[in-house]
Design an enzyme around this catalytic site. Structure first.
Site, PDB file in Angstrom:
ATOM      1  N   LYS A  10      35.287 -38.229 -61.563  1.00 51.88           N
ATOM      2  CA  LYS A  10      34.980 -36.858 -61.962  1.00 51.88           C
ATOM      3  C   LYS A  10      35.628 -35.846 -60.993  1.00 51.88           C
ATOM      4  O   LYS A  10      36.140 -36.236 -59.934  1.00 51.88           O
ATOM      5  CB  LYS A  10      33.452 -36.697 -62.028  1.00 51.88           C
ATOM      6  CG  LYS A  10      32.783 -37.502 -63.174  1.00 51.88           C
ATOM      7  CD  LYS A  10      31.270 -37.300 -63.121  1.00 51.88           C
ATOM      8  CE  LYS A  10      30.551 -37.886 -64.332  1.00 51.88           C
ATOM      9  NZ  LYS A  10      29.078 -37.667 -64.242  1.00 51.88           N
ATOM     10  N   TYR A  50      29.908 -35.944 -74.032  1.00 53.86           N
ATOM     11  CA  TYR A  50      28.469 -35.938 -73.775  1.00 53.86           C
ATOM     12  C   TYR A  50      27.655 -35.607 -75.030  1.00 53.86           C
ATOM     13  O   TYR A  50      26.516 -35.138 -74.916  1.00 53.86           O
ATOM     14  CB  TYR A  50      28.145 -34.968 -72.633  1.00 53.86           C
ATOM     15  CG  TYR A  50      28.511 -35.516 -71.263  1.00 53.86           C
ATOM     16  CD1 TYR A  50      28.030 -36.765 -70.839  1.00 53.86           C
ATOM     17  CD2 TYR A  50      29.325 -34.812 -70.382  1.00 53.86           C
ATOM     18  CE1 TYR A  50      28.358 -37.281 -69.592  1.00 53.86           C
ATOM     19  CE2 TYR A  50      29.653 -35.322 -69.132  1.00 53.86           C
ATOM     20  CZ  TYR A  50      29.165 -36.561 -68.743  1.00 53.86           C
ATOM     21  OH  TYR A  50      29.490 -37.065 -67.507  1.00 53.86           O
ATOM     22  N   ASN A 114      28.054 -36.435 -59.225  1.00 52.34           N
ATOM     23  CA  ASN A 114      27.920 -37.850 -58.865  1.00 52.34           C
ATOM     24  C   ASN A 114      29.190 -38.681 -58.977  1.00 52.34           C
ATOM     25  O   ASN A 114      29.123 -39.903 -59.183  1.00 52.34           O
ATOM     26  CB  ASN A 114      26.786 -38.466 -59.701  1.00 52.34           C
ATOM     27  CG  ASN A 114      27.017 -38.279 -61.196  1.00 52.34           C
ATOM     28  OD1 ASN A 114      28.096 -37.867 -61.619  1.00 52.34           O
ATOM     29  ND2 ASN A 114      26.009 -38.591 -61.995  1.00 52.34           N
ATOM     30  N   HIS A 117      31.947 -41.493 -63.790  1.00 48.19           N
ATOM     31  CA  HIS A 117      31.345 -41.810 -65.080  1.00 48.19           C
ATOM     32  C   HIS A 117      31.692 -43.247 -65.439  1.00 48.19           C
ATOM     33  O   HIS A 117      32.805 -43.692 -65.186  1.00 48.19           O
ATOM     34  CB  HIS A 117      31.891 -40.896 -66.188  1.00 48.19           C
ATOM     35  CG  HIS A 117      31.522 -41.399 -67.562  1.00 48.19           C
ATOM     36  ND1 HIS A 117      30.281 -41.163 -68.110  1.00 48.19           N
ATOM     37  CD2 HIS A 117      32.187 -42.196 -68.438  1.00 48.19           C
ATOM     38  CE1 HIS A 117      30.218 -41.782 -69.290  1.00 48.19           C
ATOM     39  NE2 HIS A 117      31.366 -42.402 -69.513  1.00 48.19           N
ATOM     40  N   GLU A 128      34.062 -43.721 -76.157  1.00 49.28           N
ATOM     41  CA  GLU A 128      34.595 -42.927 -75.045  1.00 49.28           C
ATOM     42  C   GLU A 128      36.057 -43.266 -74.759  1.00 49.28           C
ATOM     43  O   GLU A 128      36.854 -42.371 -74.467  1.00 49.28           O
ATOM     44  CB  GLU A 128      33.735 -43.163 -73.795  1.00 49.28           C
ATOM     45  CG  GLU A 128      32.336 -42.578 -73.939  1.00 49.28           C
ATOM     46  CD  GLU A 128      31.390 -43.009 -72.820  1.00 49.28           C
ATOM     47  OE1 GLU A 128      31.836 -43.748 -71.905  1.00 49.28           O
ATOM     48  OE2 GLU A 128      30.216 -42.607 -72.858  1.00 49.28           O
TER      49      GLU A 128
HETATM   50  P1  IDP Z   1      24.966 -41.557 -66.190  1.00 41.71           P
HETATM   51  O1  IDP Z   1      26.199 -40.774 -65.796  1.00 41.71           O
HETATM   52  O2  IDP Z   1      24.350 -42.239 -65.002  1.00 41.71           O
HETATM   53  O3  IDP Z   1      25.192 -42.466 -67.372  1.00 41.71           O
HETATM   54  P2  IDP Z   1      23.524 -39.825 -68.044  1.00 41.71           P
HETATM   55  O4  IDP Z   1      22.040 -39.813 -68.190  1.00 41.71           O
HETATM   56  O5  IDP Z   1      24.343 -40.425 -69.149  1.00 41.71           O
HETATM   57  O6  IDP Z   1      23.870 -40.476 -66.621  1.00 41.71           O
HETATM   58  O7  IDP Z   1      23.956 -38.297 -67.848  1.00 41.71           O
HETATM   59  C1  IDP Z   1      25.316 -37.920 -67.905  1.00 41.71           C
HETATM   60  C2  IDP Z   1      25.634 -36.989 -66.739  1.00 41.71           C
HETATM   61  O8  IDP Z   1      24.894 -35.793 -66.891  1.00 41.71           O
HETATM   62  C3  IDP Z   1      25.229 -37.523 -65.373  1.00 41.71           C
HETATM   63  O9  IDP Z   1      26.205 -38.356 -64.782  1.00 41.71           O
HETATM   64  C4  IDP Z   1      25.038 -36.266 -64.579  1.00 41.71           C
HETATM   65  O10 IDP Z   1      26.283 -35.752 -64.125  1.00 41.71           O
HETATM   66  C5  IDP Z   1      24.460 -35.330 -65.619  1.00 41.71           C
HETATM   67  N1  IDP Z   1      22.989 -35.312 -65.647  1.00 41.71           N
HETATM   68  C6  IDP Z   1      22.176 -36.218 -66.232  1.00 41.71           C
HETATM   69  N2  IDP Z   1      20.875 -35.904 -66.122  1.00 41.71           N
HETATM   70  C7  IDP Z   1      20.858 -34.735 -65.442  1.00 41.71           C
HETATM   71  C8  IDP Z   1      19.787 -33.880 -65.013  1.00 41.71           C
HETATM   72  O11 IDP Z   1      18.594 -34.122 -65.231  1.00 41.71           O
HETATM   73  N3  IDP Z   1      20.184 -32.785 -64.308  1.00 41.71           N
HETATM   74  C9  IDP Z   1      21.470 -32.484 -64.051  1.00 41.71           C
HETATM   75  N4  IDP Z   1      22.505 -33.267 -64.457  1.00 41.71           N
HETATM   76  C10 IDP Z   1      22.199 -34.371 -65.136  1.00 41.71           C
HETATM   77 MG    MG Z   2      25.649 -41.997 -69.374  1.00 38.30          MG
END
Ligand code: IDP
Ligand code: MG
Length: 154
Positions: A10, A50, A114, A117, A128
């Site tokens: 990212k 997303y 983070n 992805h 994807e």
């Molecule tokens: P993942 O990346 O671990 O699969 P997902 O739940 O699919 O997590 O969420 C996609 C992305 O959305 C996350 O990597 C993060 O960047 C963001 N995200 C997810 N949940 C939250 C939240 O509660 N607050 C802020 N950002 C979030």
């Molecule tokens: Mg995810």
């Protein structure tokens, strides 16, 4: 064909010059890089990426984040690569991810900034990968030492 997954370094990963570190971890694990593209993801593309999160409170800022700078989109291949790469990434928030994982070692964010992805299931991987790669942009090949890495006779 072995399983494939979409991995994206990212915008923060590129800005923090951690692409090599992440690629190195996947290489050392024995996984196979079959596609790679340095690119800028558009807002529309990020919204498609997303789509499953549309309507959630974090959707707008997550779309904004993914499209906020260059990323490295990659396709990695290997039996079980989806589950393995999710383990290697660690849980969603760097602030909670376990040390030893990519997010655990390089992110302290409680806000979803983070680094990486990774697809979470075979159907999401297929969807994807299709957002970023055409079939001709991926390469099938064997490693010379494949059986020493996987134990499988090719
Ligand atoms: P993942 O990346 O671990 O699969 P997902 O739940 O699919 O997590 O969420 C996609 C992305 O959305 C996350 O990597 C993060 O960047 C963001 N995200 C997810 N949940 C939250 C939240 O509660 N607050 C802020 N950002 C979030
Ligand atoms: Mg995810």
């Amino acid at each position: 064909m072995a399983e494939r997954t979409l991995i994206i370094i990212k915008p923060d990963g590129i800005q923090r010059r951690l692409a090599g570190e992440v690629i190195s971890r996947f290489e050392r694990k024995g996984l196979k890089l079959v596609g790679a593209k340095l690119m800028q993801i558009s807002r529309e593309q990020a919204e498609r990426h997303y789509a499953v999160h549309k309507g959630k409170p974090f959707f707008p800022r997550t779309v904004e984040y993914l499209s906020s700078g260059p990323v490295l989109a990659m396709v990695w291949e290997g039996d079980g690569v989806i589950a393995m790469s999710r383990e290697m990434m660690g849980s969603t928030f760097g602030a909670q991810a376990k040390p030893g994982t990519i997010r655990g070692d390089f992110s302290c964010s409680p806000e979803g900034i983070n680094l990486i992805h990774g697809s979470d299931s075979p159907p999401s991987a297929e969807y994807e990968i299709g957002l970023y790669f055409s079939p001709e942009e991926m390469v099938s090949y064997s490693f010379a030492d494949e059986r020493w890495v996987t134990g499988k006779k090719s």
